[in-house]
Design an enzyme around this catalytic site. Structure first.
Site, PDB file in Angstrom:
ATOM      1  CG  ASP A   1      55.273  33.888  49.506  1.00  0.00           C
ATOM      2  OD1 ASP A   1      56.148  33.437  48.916  1.00  0.00           O
ATOM      3  OD2 ASP A   1      54.922  35.213  49.275  1.00  0.00           O
TER       4      ASP A   1
ATOM      5  CD  GLU B   1      55.533  44.868  49.091  1.00  0.00           C
ATOM      6  OE1 GLU B   1      55.888  43.955  48.923  1.00  0.00           O
ATOM      7  OE2 GLU B   1      54.346  45.175  48.793  1.00  0.00           O
TER       8      GLU B   1
ATOM      9  CB  THR C   1      51.394  31.216  44.222  1.00  0.00           C
ATOM     10  OG1 THR C   1      51.529  32.064  45.127  1.00  0.00           O
ATOM     11  CG2 THR C   1      52.470  31.327  43.136  1.00  0.00           C
TER      12      THR C   1
END
EC number: 3.2.1.-
Length: 656
Positions: free
Chosen positions: A416, A525, A636
């Site tokens: 990611d 999740e 992040t």
């Protein structure tokens, strides 16, 4: 066993060697056996150890090469899908570098053009070459005298120690820093009364989380709100105070001045990096380094710069690999690194080594030394020299060979934030880092071609490649991508700006649906799109919610970039769900199953709940002049870093 214990096997002083080992009288009490050819028990044991070590070294070398199961079966994007087993991988312990559950792989698309037989032959040739080199090195080592081995070890230790001393000596005195007045670190109250009240509620949530952490877990890494005690993850080793450092900038922008001052005092008096601790380089970078940098830029307090650079120096030994791709784990005291044992034969993880760039560029500026920037620019060079299968970046890279390992591709866990940092590197450079821009848009094009799909009912989602097969699963971590696509839309290739804004809108809608289809109105999740299921978790180990921020992160960017009121509406739904299901007298807890009608708490108030989730919610109900996106980049972990050219470089030139 001490190196000197190998001496009888490799030298022949008087009375030893073959004569001493095999001959001699039969009356010695240390003997076993009935004949003159019998070894002493200790000699047999030593010989067995040496033989075992040799065999282990020879065959174990294979496991330091790119994943052998992939290479031997030709599991590449252009190899036959029928021969590709789904890749197995265990859940990672990191907040970003994880994949909570393996799923059933569905049939992927056909591979890239090329000759599969030639590719397989190339891979096998590389295996043979690397294996032969490992055998030669093992043979050379075993042929050395014990004294030589011991000397080599001591020389290597001294070399590492000297490098550490050199790194630290550079930063004993930090240079002056030139900063223009930063724009938007604090703001005025919203003029709309309803919005103002909602923002005040989110600030009250922050106070509740902070006060309970202070009451029950002060100085520990995190809070257990049910047990009302401290909690610490192995990610931080012996480091302390993760919640304090993570929360610094949230306290500052919410103007919780007393709390910020007590947090600053704790950092000054208690934040200690001189510990014998193995830590996650990724997690320590985004939470501790990022948090300290952000606190420095917002407040100007020198202690935060000093601590950030000090910690950055201690992370440098992680880059001591043949390729310069850093280890995932580092012992802060010894400087010895390693990778997660589950990560595809000891590989480094894309989302971990690819999520250092923003912080390390700022460390170079604040320390006056280019070494940090050089480390992360080398990572980029390694990646640019590698062939990308179908333009995609696999999640695993072997730090010894500098080659891809298992071909698993994800925009969620394990991948990611690498993509996020490509875009933000371009933006943080005041749009001068053209290489980062090209890498980002090339990657997004490949992601859209090979991973982005639409469900039968029109929900856009981002699937994963596992072993060359497309798995129709989307993780909560992946939901950050809606905001990323929208943030990069303005600088997209000609004619694609509206397209990427629309893509961000569609991802935001899908992630909202994953929340809306649970009883708790909080997202699982991971959720799936197969077997007639859409945006629902079908496996028990995918149904938990740990106060994650990625969905409200996307809402924040979509609100700032479109001002569509639905994003404030959806954000307030999250606030209500958190209050109804996660709030306890002792803080906020994650949930084990968001589909149940009764709460089952995991008893952890994650530090990123204060750093990210509450910060993004607060910004959604603030005016745009609080931390304007033109001047600030969020790492992040939602820590704030100023755009370098506009805010720093011009000031430095003018001063000089």
């Amino acid at each position: 066993m001490p190196v000197g214990g190998l001496l009888p096997l490799f030298s022949s002083p008087a009375g030893s060697g073959l004569g001493g080992g095999l001959g001699g009288g039969g009356s010695g009490s240390g003997r076993k056996g009935s004949g003159p050819a019998a070894f002493r028990l200790t000699e047999k044991f030593v010989l067995l150890l040496v033989f075992s070590a040799f065999i282990t070294l020879c065959f174990g070398a294979i496991f330091f090469l790119p994943d052998s199961s992939k290479l031997l079966s030709g599991v590449l994007f252009h190899s036959s899908p029928a021969l590709q087993p789904a890749a197995d991988h265990k859940p990672g312990p990191g907040a970003r570098a994880e994949d909570a559950a393996d799923g059933r792989s569905r049939r992927g698309e056909e591979g890239a053009p090329g000759d599969p037989a030639a590719a397989l032959e190339d891979n096998l040739a590389r295996i043979r070459e690397n294996h032969e080199r490992a055998l030669r090195e093992a043979k050379e080592t075993l042929q050395k005298l014990p004294e030589e081995i011991q000397r080599d070890i001591l020389l290597e230790k001294e070399k590492v120690a000297e490098e550490q001393r050199r790194d630290r000596s550079v930063f004993r005195k930090l240079p002056p820093v030139y900063l223009m007045p930063l724009i938007g670190p604090v703001d005025q109250e919203p003029t709309d009364a309803a919005v103002r009240n909602k923002r005040a509620k989110i600030k009250e949530m922050m106070k509740h989380a902070w006060n309970n952490y202070k009451r029950y877990a002060w100085g520990q890494n995190e809070l257990k709100p049910v047990s009302k005690e401290g909690h610490s993850s192995s990610l931080f080793g012996n480091f302390k105070g993760a919640t304090i450092v993570d929360a610094l900038d949230t306290l500052f922008i919410m103007e919780m001045k007393d709390e910020f001052e007590e947090a600053k005092s704790w950092v000054e008096e208690n934040l200690n990096f001189d510990v014998n601790a193995e830590v996650s380089v990724f997690e320590v970078n985004i939470r501790f380094v990022g948090g300290l940098l952000s606190a420095y830029y917002l407040s100007g307090e020198e202690i935060f710069r000093k601590k950030a650079v000090e910690l950055g120096v201690k992370l440098l030994p992680a880059f001591r690999t043949p390729s310069g791709i850093p280890w995932a784990l580092l012992n802060i005291k010894s400087g010895i690194g390693r990778n997660w044992p589950w990560a595809s034969g000891g590989s480094s993880i894309l989302a971990e080594f690819g999520t250092l760039h923003l912080e390390f560029i700022h460390l170079s500026y604040l320390s006056g030394n280019p070494i940090f920037a050089e480390k992360v620019m080398n990572i980029r060079r390694v990646l640019n020299n590698l062939e990308k299968p179908q333009g995609l970046y696999p999640n695993y890279l072997n730090p010894s060979s500098g080659q891809w390992a298992q071909y698993h591709v994800s925009v969620g866990g394990l991948g990611d934030s690498f993509y996020e940092y490509l875009l933000k590197s371009w933006l943080m450079s005041d749009k001068t880092d053209l290489e980062a821009k090209k890498m980002y848009f090339d990657a997004v094009k490949a992601i859209e071609t090979h991973l982005i799909r639409k469900s039968s009912n029109g929900l856009t989602y981002i699937a994963e490649w596992k072993g060359g097969l497309l798995e129709h699963k989307m993780g909560h971590l992946t939901c950050f991508a809606g905001g990323m696509f929208a943030l990069g839309a303005h600088d997209a290739p000609k004619g694609l700006t509206e397209h990427y804004l629309q893509l961000g809108t569609e991802i935001a809608r899908t992630c909202h649906e994953s929340y809306n289809r649970t009883f708790m109105k909080l997202g699982p999740e991971a959720f799936r799109f197969d077997g007639g299921v859409e945006a629902i978790a079908t496996r028990q180990n995918e149904k938990y919610y740990i106060l994650r921020p990625e969905v409200v992160e996307t809402y924040m960017y979509m609100w700032r970039l479109t001002h569509d009121p639905k994003y404030r509406k959806w954000a307030w739904e999250v606030v209500e769900a958190l209050e109804n299901h996660c709030r306890l007298k002792g803080g906020y807890s994650g949930l084990r199953d968001v589909y149940l009608s009764r709460e089952s708490y995991d008893d952890v108030q994650q530090s990123f709940f204060l750093a990210e989730t509450l910060k993004y919610l607060y910004l959604i109900f603030s005016d745009d002049d609080l931390l304007p996106l033109k001047h600030w980049i969020f790492n992040t972990e939602a820590h704030l870093l100023p755009v370098l050219s506009n805010n720093i470089k011009k000031a430095e030139v003018n001063d000089q």
